[in-house]
Scaffold this active site. Structure first.
Site, PDB file in Angstrom:
ATOM      1  CB  THR A 177      -0.894  -0.046   1.257  1.00 45.34           C
ATOM      2  OG1 THR A 177      -1.834  -1.095   1.064  1.00 45.34           O
ATOM      3  CG2 THR A 177      -1.613   1.247   1.521  1.00 45.34           C
ATOM      4  N   GLY A 207     -10.453  -3.073   2.854  1.00 45.82           N
ATOM      5  CA  GLY A 207      -9.424  -3.047   3.900  1.00 45.82           C
ATOM      6  C   GLY A 207      -9.495  -1.783   4.732  1.00 45.82           C
ATOM      7  N   GLY A 229      -0.490  -2.271   6.272  1.00 42.98           N
ATOM      8  CA  GLY A 229      -0.375  -3.503   7.036  1.00 42.98           C
ATOM      9  C   GLY A 229      -1.591  -4.362   6.822  1.00 42.98           C
ATOM     10  N   GLY A 231      -4.930  -5.263   6.909  1.00 45.40           N
ATOM     11  CA  GLY A 231      -6.061  -4.364   7.061  1.00 45.40           C
ATOM     12  C   GLY A 231      -7.047  -4.697   8.160  1.00 45.40           C
TER      13      GLY A 231
HETATM   14  N1  ASP Z   1      -3.677  -2.268   4.477  1.00 44.89           N
HETATM   15  C1  ASP Z   1      -3.895  -2.830   3.166  1.00 44.89           C
HETATM   16  C2  ASP Z   1      -5.140  -3.668   3.183  1.00 44.89           C
HETATM   17  O1  ASP Z   1      -5.335  -4.424   4.101  1.00 44.89           O
HETATM   18  C3  ASP Z   1      -2.777  -3.655   2.680  1.00 44.89           C
HETATM   19  C4  ASP Z   1      -1.439  -2.991   2.665  1.00 44.89           C
HETATM   20  O2  ASP Z   1      -1.151  -2.173   3.533  1.00 44.89           O
HETATM   21  O3  ASP Z   1      -0.652  -3.312   1.766  1.00 44.89           O
HETATM   22  O4  ASP Z   1      -5.873  -3.605   2.233  1.00 44.89           O
END
Ligand code: ASP
Length: 310
Positions: A177, A207, A229, A231
């Protein structure tokens, strides 16, 4: 001298030096540098924190290496659904989009929702329609495709496993992300986050990234935060808002508040990942509980740094 500051991230996770070739590491660093430049140039010109986080996040969305916009991960049904949000700490205005396809820059759509609708979040086809009505750039599925992430998904296709970006290849967790937080010369702060979510996610899964208070939050009284992180724990911990609350109600500094949330509260519920943020005095913090986080900071006091590993 007027002060301003920008922090960005391109995801956290098990990012180890041994897993990145020199070329790939250089490419990631360049992607982070490009995003810092895009946002910082606006701050130097006296533009707003909102404009800076928007520009930095668009730059990362357009880079195929990061899991947002072009290069987003594939869901269980082989689609690429994206989430994004933006918040203005000056007036607590916010815009968000979830599970949208084919919009070149989801964070731009979140920004349009904040400024041009009466709503905070639009999702799926409704969000796509809104994007078209407001003249945002729409792309065919091919635009978002990357062989690397397609392979990740292929390795998981048919399973019920849901993993974070890069997870599949090295059997570790990585989150790709992207996000930014900034303070402008007027002392206003803002944050933005954008993602393709998690590989092999359920169709329709949302997410933390587009959820105001979870993946993104900004309030001039306290801080502007963008998270990355796993989600689901981040949603359950109301992560970004909790940092703001610890500052507002307990008087913690930005960094102290982030450490409580990232190293204690999130760890207790297996919430792997991290966050970046600024406060209204221009202090910055970048905290994560994983092996690494793609990150960068550029400040008018001369601090300037791009880092990947712990
Ligand atoms: N937080 C994002 C999600 O869960 C994933 C990421 O941070 O890469 O969609």
């Amino acid at each position: 001298m007027s002060t301003y500051t920008l922090v960005i991230h391109g995801g956290a996770g098990t990012i180890l030096k041994k897993d990145l070739t020199n070329e790939l590491e250089a490419a990631y660093r360049k992607g982070l540098e490009d995003a810092l430049k895009a946002g910082y140039a606006l701050l130097e010109k006296g533009k707003t924190a909102v404009e800076a986080v928007l520009a930095a996040t668009i730059s990362l969305e357009n880079n195929i290496l990061f899991n947002a916009g072009k290069g987003s991960v594939f869901g269980k049904d082989g689609s690429q659904e994206m989430d994004a949000s933006i918040m203005d700490g000056k007036n607590l205005m916010a815009g968000a989009v979830s599970a949208v396809r084919n919009v070149r820059n989801p964070v731009e759509l979140a920004h349009a929702i904040m400024n041009k609708s009466q709503h905070v979040m639009l999702n799926g086809n409704g969000a796509l329609e809104f994007a078209k009505e407001h003249g945002l750039q729409i792309e065919e599925d091919e635009y978002f495709y990357s062989a690397f992430r397609y392979e990740q998904w292929k390795q998981m296709q048919g399973s019920n496993e849901v993993v974070l970006d890069h997870n599949v290849v090295i059997k570790d967790k990585k989150f790709g992300t992207v996000g930014a937080a900034a303070m402008d010369i007027h002392g206003n702060i803002a944050a933005a986050t954008s993602t393709g979510g998690m590989t092999n996610k359920q169709y329709g899964r949302v997410g933390d990234s587009p959820i105001i208070g979870a993946g993104t939050y900004a309030n001039n009284k306290t801080c502007a935060i963008s998270c990355t992180g796993h989600g689901e724990p981040f949603i359950r911990a109301v992560t970004a808002y909790d940092v703001s609350c610890l500052m507002e109600y307990k008087g913690l500094s930005l960094e102290e508040a982030m450490k409580v949330v990232v190293h204690d509260k999130l760890m207790k519920i297996d919430g792997e990942g991290g966050m970046i943020g600024v406060d209204a005095k221009g202090n910055t913090a970048l905290v994560f509980n994983s092996e690494g986080m793609y990150r960068g900071v550029r400040r008018s006091d001369g601090q300037d740094k791009i880092a990947i590993y712990k």
